[in-house]
Motif scaffolding. Structure first.
Motif, PDB file in Angstrom:
ATOM      1  N   THR A 151       0.826  -1.209   0.000  1.00  0.00           N
ATOM      2  CA  THR A 151       0.000   0.000   0.000  1.00  0.00           C
ATOM      3  C   THR A 151       0.858   1.256   0.000  1.00  0.00           C
ATOM      4  N   HIS A 152       1.959   1.234   0.774  1.00  0.00           N
ATOM      5  CA  HIS A 152       2.816   2.420   0.918  1.00  0.00           C
ATOM      6  C   HIS A 152       4.081   2.332   0.067  1.00  0.00           C
ATOM      7  N   PHE A 153       4.091   1.436  -0.905  1.00  0.00           N
ATOM      8  CA  PHE A 153       5.263   1.323  -1.773  1.00  0.00           C
ATOM      9  C   PHE A 153       5.493   2.655  -2.477  1.00  0.00           C
TER      10      PHE A 153
ATOM     11  N   PRO B 114      -1.584   0.648 -10.108  1.00  0.00           N
ATOM     12  CA  PRO B 114      -2.886   0.057  -9.761  1.00  0.00           C
ATOM     13  C   PRO B 114      -2.793  -1.410  -9.365  1.00  0.00           C
ATOM     14  N   TRP B 115      -1.923  -2.167 -10.027  1.00  0.00           N
ATOM     15  CA  TRP B 115      -1.837  -3.595  -9.716  1.00  0.00           C
ATOM     16  C   TRP B 115      -1.245  -3.838  -8.329  1.00  0.00           C
ATOM     17  N   LEU B 116      -0.412  -2.879  -7.854  1.00  0.00           N
ATOM     18  CA  LEU B 116       0.127  -3.009  -6.493  1.00  0.00           C
ATOM     19  C   LEU B 116      -0.977  -2.861  -5.452  1.00  0.00           C
ATOM     20  N   GLN B 117      -1.883  -1.922  -5.688  1.00  0.00           N
ATOM     21  CA  GLN B 117      -3.005  -1.746  -4.772  1.00  0.00           C
ATOM     22  C   GLN B 117      -3.916  -2.968  -4.783  1.00  0.00           C
TER      23      GLN B 117
ATOM     24  N   SER C  96      -6.435   1.923   5.102  1.00  0.00           N
ATOM     25  CA  SER C  96      -5.777   2.038   3.792  1.00  0.00           C
ATOM     26  C   SER C  96      -6.768   2.001   2.644  1.00  0.00           C
ATOM     27  N   PHE C  97      -7.801   1.170   2.756  1.00  0.00           N
ATOM     28  CA  PHE C  97      -8.679   0.927   1.612  1.00  0.00           C
ATOM     29  C   PHE C  97     -10.047   1.603   1.714  1.00  0.00           C
ATOM     30  N   TYR C  98     -10.470   1.977   2.928  1.00  0.00           N
ATOM     31  CA  TYR C  98     -11.825   2.509   3.083  1.00  0.00           C
ATOM     32  C   TYR C  98     -11.862   3.805   3.892  1.00  0.00           C
ATOM     33  N   SER C  99     -10.780   4.558   3.896  1.00  0.00           N
ATOM     34  CA  SER C  99     -10.750   5.794   4.681  1.00  0.00           C
ATOM     35  C   SER C  99     -11.735   6.828   4.155  1.00  0.00           C
TER      36      SER C  99
ATOM     37  N   ASN D 171       8.873  -0.310   6.119  1.00  0.00           N
ATOM     38  CA  ASN D 171       7.807   0.689   6.104  1.00  0.00           C
ATOM     39  C   ASN D 171       8.242   1.968   6.811  1.00  0.00           C
ATOM     40  N   ALA D 172       8.986   1.825   7.909  1.00  0.00           N
ATOM     41  CA  ALA D 172       9.445   2.996   8.659  1.00  0.00           C
ATOM     42  C   ALA D 172      10.432   3.820   7.838  1.00  0.00           C
ATOM     43  N   TRP D 173      11.356   3.149   7.135  1.00  0.00           N
ATOM     44  CA  TRP D 173      12.309   3.889   6.301  1.00  0.00           C
ATOM     45  C   TRP D 173      11.603   4.571   5.139  1.00  0.00           C
ATOM     46  N   ASN D 174      10.610   3.922   4.592  1.00  0.00           N
ATOM     47  CA  ASN D 174       9.847   4.527   3.504  1.00  0.00           C
ATOM     48  C   ASN D 174       9.125   5.786   3.987  1.00  0.00           C
ATOM     49  N   ALA D 175       8.483   5.689   5.164  1.00  0.00           N
ATOM     50  CA  ALA D 175       7.791   6.858   5.728  1.00  0.00           C
ATOM     51  C   ALA D 175       8.778   7.975   6.041  1.00  0.00           C
TER      52      ALA D 175
END
Length: 347
Positions: free
Chosen positions: A43-45, A50-53, A114-117, A335-339
């Motif tokens: 999700t946070h890549f 679209p295919w990743l989601q 992630s998907f329904y906010s 995920n932490a490094w990406n953020a």
């Protein structure tokens, strides 16, 4: 070479299902726990497609299905074989795995965000689930340690291993859930969730530091864990990797509330607090969150490298469910490094 033919009799055999139910201990929840963090990674890549989601959504659905399936097996085990299920409370190596149940549940909540906010009703459900997850996390943290005090055998340093961190990782993950849902809640609810999440973060991280000192002494005095449990050396990366990600989210959430509502801690009559002052305070809190996250990422990086060395020194010969302990820590660390990179890039 003959083709593989699955034996369907084992799936309908009563005896085989009895064995599955008897062996359905909490360690199996590391599977949905790792699957859930894979959904968050996709999700946070940083390079979205679209295919990743779609793939992330598939992982999230798999996380839910496995959680429900293992929960059903666990409940059947508790009712059908209570004397076997009681071992979870008598052996801390199993008691600590109760944390995997809470973390797997918390990854499901992160998936909702992630998907329904964009659906307010989904956020109400996520908020209710957050409080349930908080209760589960506190039960594992306080109850797990109390069970060890009251009814379990005397422990030696040789018993200390990476799975002990699972007792307090749920508190850190719960704080991440709070940081994720707070922007979508009403003002008072958002502040309450942020306050609770800061407390959960401090509890989980503080007690993980306590266990870390015991864990280091265990490694120095008794060397590495046995080969079949060597993957558990990755688990200590989890609370500090997730803690770094959590404090970034919480700092952003608190900074947003301060800038929007101009918090002032002085007693009435309060001096006027203009927008520029609130923005400066918010910016300071945001940067403080980044600095604290960097400290945790430095510690997590050291633990990750040491875990890689440990596995290289004792390469496992067989696969077991404990291998899933590798997925979650590495996932939250990434995920932490990406953020962090996104946060610094935006600044």
């Amino acid at each position: 070479m003959s083709g593989f033919k699955p034996n369907l009799k084992t799936w309908v055999s009563r005896d085989d299902w009895k064995e599955r139910i008897i062996t359905a201990d909490p360690s199996w929840f590391t599977v949905p726990m790792g699957t859930g963090v894979c959904a968050q990674l996709l999700t946070h890549f940083p390079y979205q497609a679209p295919w990743l989601q779609t793939l992330a959504y598939v992982f999230w659905i798999a996380d839910i299905c496995m959680f429900v399936f293992f929960m059903l097996l666990g409940l059947l085990r508790a009712f059908m074989y209570p004397h076997v299920a009681k071992n979870v409370l008598d052996d801390f190596s199993q008691t600590s795995y109760l944390g995997a149940i809470a973390v797997a549940f918390e990854t499901i909540i992160l998936g909702i965000v992630s998907f329904y906010s964009h659906h307010q009703s989904a956020m109400y459900i996520a908020e209710a689930m957050y409080w349930i997850a908080s209760a589960m996390s506190l039960f594992v943290a306080f109850g797990g340690v109390f069970f060890m005090y009251q009814r379990q055998k005397q422990h030696s340093f040789q018993d200390v291993n990476g799975t002990w961190f699972l007792t307090f990782i749920p508190c850190v993950v719960d704080s991440t859930v709070g940081g994720a849902i707070s922007p979508y809640l009403a003002y008072q609810n958002s502040v309450t969730v942020l306050l609770t999440s800061f407390l959960m973060w401090s509890l989980g991280l503080g007690m993980s530091l306590v266990i870390l000192s015991l864990y280091f002494w265990r490694l120095m005095s008794n060397q590495l864990p046995p080969r079949e449990a060597i993957i558990s050396t990755f688990v200590p990366v989890g609370p500090f990797g997730m803690g770094a990600y959590s404090i970034q989210q919480l700092a952003v959430g608190l900074a947003s509330q301060i800038s929007q509502h101009k918090f002032n801690l002085e007693r009435p009559p309060q001096p006027p607090n203009d927008a520029a002052t609130a923005a400066a305070i918010a910016e300071g809190i945001h940067w403080l969150g980044i600095l604290v996250a960097l400290v945790q990422l430095g510690l997590a990086s050291f633990l990750l490298i040491e875990a890689c060395f440990s596995v290289y020194a004792k390469v496992p010969k067989t696969f077991n469910v404990g291998f899933w302990s590798f997925v979650f820590p590495c996932g939250v660390y990434s995920n932490a490094w990406n953020a962090m990179s996104l946060d610094l890039r935006n600044n």
